[in-house]
Motif scaffolding. Structure first.
Motif: not given
Length: 494
Positions: A416-422, A424-434
């Motif tokens: 990597g690193p590999h890129n994506y078009s959108m 990934l936090t939204l795509l995978c519904e990850l918790t926002k960093p605190v």
């Protein structure tokens, strides 16, 4: 001639000192990596597991059936025992003990001073200490919210005590090397501590993934799959989805579904856990492909090995030709970037027995292995199986974990690193960093404060008529009040 030979001898000693690395982590087959610790005065030497999945320094203070080595609290002149009961529950095992504090020193960590810190003295446990284990406790390295608990008790961590003593944030690194050879099941590694300001100057390319929440070391695991050439695997990578988006939407949806499933409960890096633990659906997919690859190479292994954690044994050590397991991790560089850990079969085909038994009938060899993957319900845990052959740097204050290939152990790779078009936090519904644990605590305090204010306002509104009647009643002549108070009452009454 003698002088020349003497020069060569001293040169060899100097080179050996310069390049021979000192390892301070050791462990038996199936157990995590342990570090030697000195507790109390006079010092008592014990072994504790390095555990990034918990926070508390907890040590046995009683003799067990399988071990008579434990911390003898009555022998330490520097121990302060509060007597308060604390307890902890892990994915496997529980313990109960008392909260104390004492002086703690790690002789292999030259830059870390002796500090006084909280210690949980374990007095009773259930399925916590493994039979024949060579360790007497564990050193929790996670954040405060996942420490031991008790009634009106806050158990501090050793790491926090070190940072307070040095008055600066500290990072630590785990270099886990795995077994020493094909015929030795003992594994070894190195635990190091760094000033946070030094982590940016470390040599080599470090791939960083953000810590999404500072409790455990919670990260974004985007995929766990078999690493094979494209079009040969049914569970291909995010990169292949991006390049074939228009013709493979179903596969793209499957990746998104898998990514959400991996992070549904939590995804953590836990050196105190042996295996790579996956949600049931993902575990089944990955193991099915590994099993098919083994069958293709004419390797006969029973289903009990693949799906039920049973050991498989051979009369000679095995050199595995299975494909690697690829783990995609969210990158700190951009929200649409990720990198991939490629875990070779030497990691997840774990050796649990490697011995030659000599008897009257001659020498009998036994080399047994277990699969380093297990089903974990809804959570994802990257145990030390996913870390061997790598250097893993935990920067607690900055909130990231750095990965780079190691000079010891299995030949794990990072791409990597590999890129994506959108995103990934939204795509995978990850918790926002605190940013920090304190943020959550302050948010809770402000929420409680707001609720209290609203409740008080409602109560005052309901009681206002009664209060008003009480205030406007004529005061007894004998009662003395100041003029300012009287004026205030009159002003409110009018």
């Amino acid at each position: 001639m003698f002088i020349t030979s003497l020069c060569y001898f001293f040169l060899l000693i100097i080179l050996n000192k310069s390049y021979c690395e000192e390892f301070n982590l050791y462990g038996d087959a199936g157990q995590a990596y342990a570090l030697e610790i000195n507790v109390g005065h006079p010092e008592q030497k014990l072994s504790v597991l390095v555990d990034t999945g918990s926070t508390t320094l907890a040590i046995a203070s009683y003799a067990r059936k399988d071990s008579n080595k434990y911390f003898r609290s009555e022998n330490s002149t520097t121990l302060n025992n509060s007597g308060k009961e604390v307890q902890a529950k892990y994915s496997q095992g529980t313990w109960v003990g008392h909260l104390a504090s004492d002086l703690v020193k790690f002789s292999s960590l030259k830059s870390v001073p002796e500090v006084r810190c909280d210690i949980a003295l374990i007095t009773k446990s259930h399925k916590f200490f493994m039979n024949g284990s060579g360790w007497q406790g564990l050193l929790g390295l996670a954040y405060l919210p996942v420490g031991a608990w008790g009634e009106n008790v806050v158990v501090g961590s050793w790491l926090d005590s070190v940072e307070k003593n040095l008055n600066k944030p500290m990072s630590f690194q785990l270099k886990l090397c795995g077994v020493q050879s094909l015929t030795n099941a003992t594994h070894y590694g190195k635990f190091e501590m760094f000033d946070d300001s030094m982590t940016s100057s470390k040599s080599g390319v470090i791939y960083r993934t953000p810590i999404l929440r500072k409790r455990w070391y919670e990260i974004g695991v985007l995929a766990v799959r078999i690493s094979t050439p494209l079009n040969e695997s049914t569970n291909t990578s995010l990169k292949s989805f991006e390049s074939n988006r228009t013709i493979n939407d179903s596969a793209d949806n499957h990746y998104r579904e898998t990514c959400i499933k991996l992070n549904e409960e939590k995804s953590i890096v836990d050196s105190g856990t042996t295996n790579i633990r996956l949600p049931d659906m993902v575990f089944r997919e990955v193991v099915n492909e590994l099993r098919s690859a083994a069958q293709t190479s004419n390797m006969l292994i029973l289903d009990e090995f693949w799906y039920h954690g049973e050991a498989a044994c051979w009369p000679e050590p095995q050199e595995w030709s299975l494909p690697s397991i690829a783990i995609d991790l969210l990158s700190t560089d951009a929200d649409n970037q990720y990198f991939t850990l490629e875990i070779p079969p030497q990691n997840f085909m774990r050796v649990v027995t490697a011995r030659n038994n000599s008897g009257e009938g001659g020498t009998v060899s036994e080399f047994c292995y277990k699969l380093g993957l297990e089903a974990g319900g809804k959570e994802t845990v990257l145990g030390y199986t996913a870390m061997e052959g790598l250097q893993v740097l935990f920067n607690r204050s900055a909130g990231w974990i750095g990965w780079q290939p190691s000079n010891c152990g299995p030949k794990a790779r990072i791409t990597g690193p590999h890129n994506y078009s959108m995103s990934l936090t939204l795509l995978c519904e990850l918790t926002k960093p605190v940013p920090d644990v304190a943020v959550s605590i302050k948010a809770a305090q402000w929420t409680l404060c707001a609720i209290s204010i609203i409740a008080a306002a409602v109560l005052i509104y309901l009681l206002a008529p009664c209060i008003k009647m009480f205030l406007v009643r004529p005061l007894p002549r004998s009662q003395q009040i100041s003029l300012s108070q009287a004026a205030l009452v009159e002003q409110e009454a009018s």
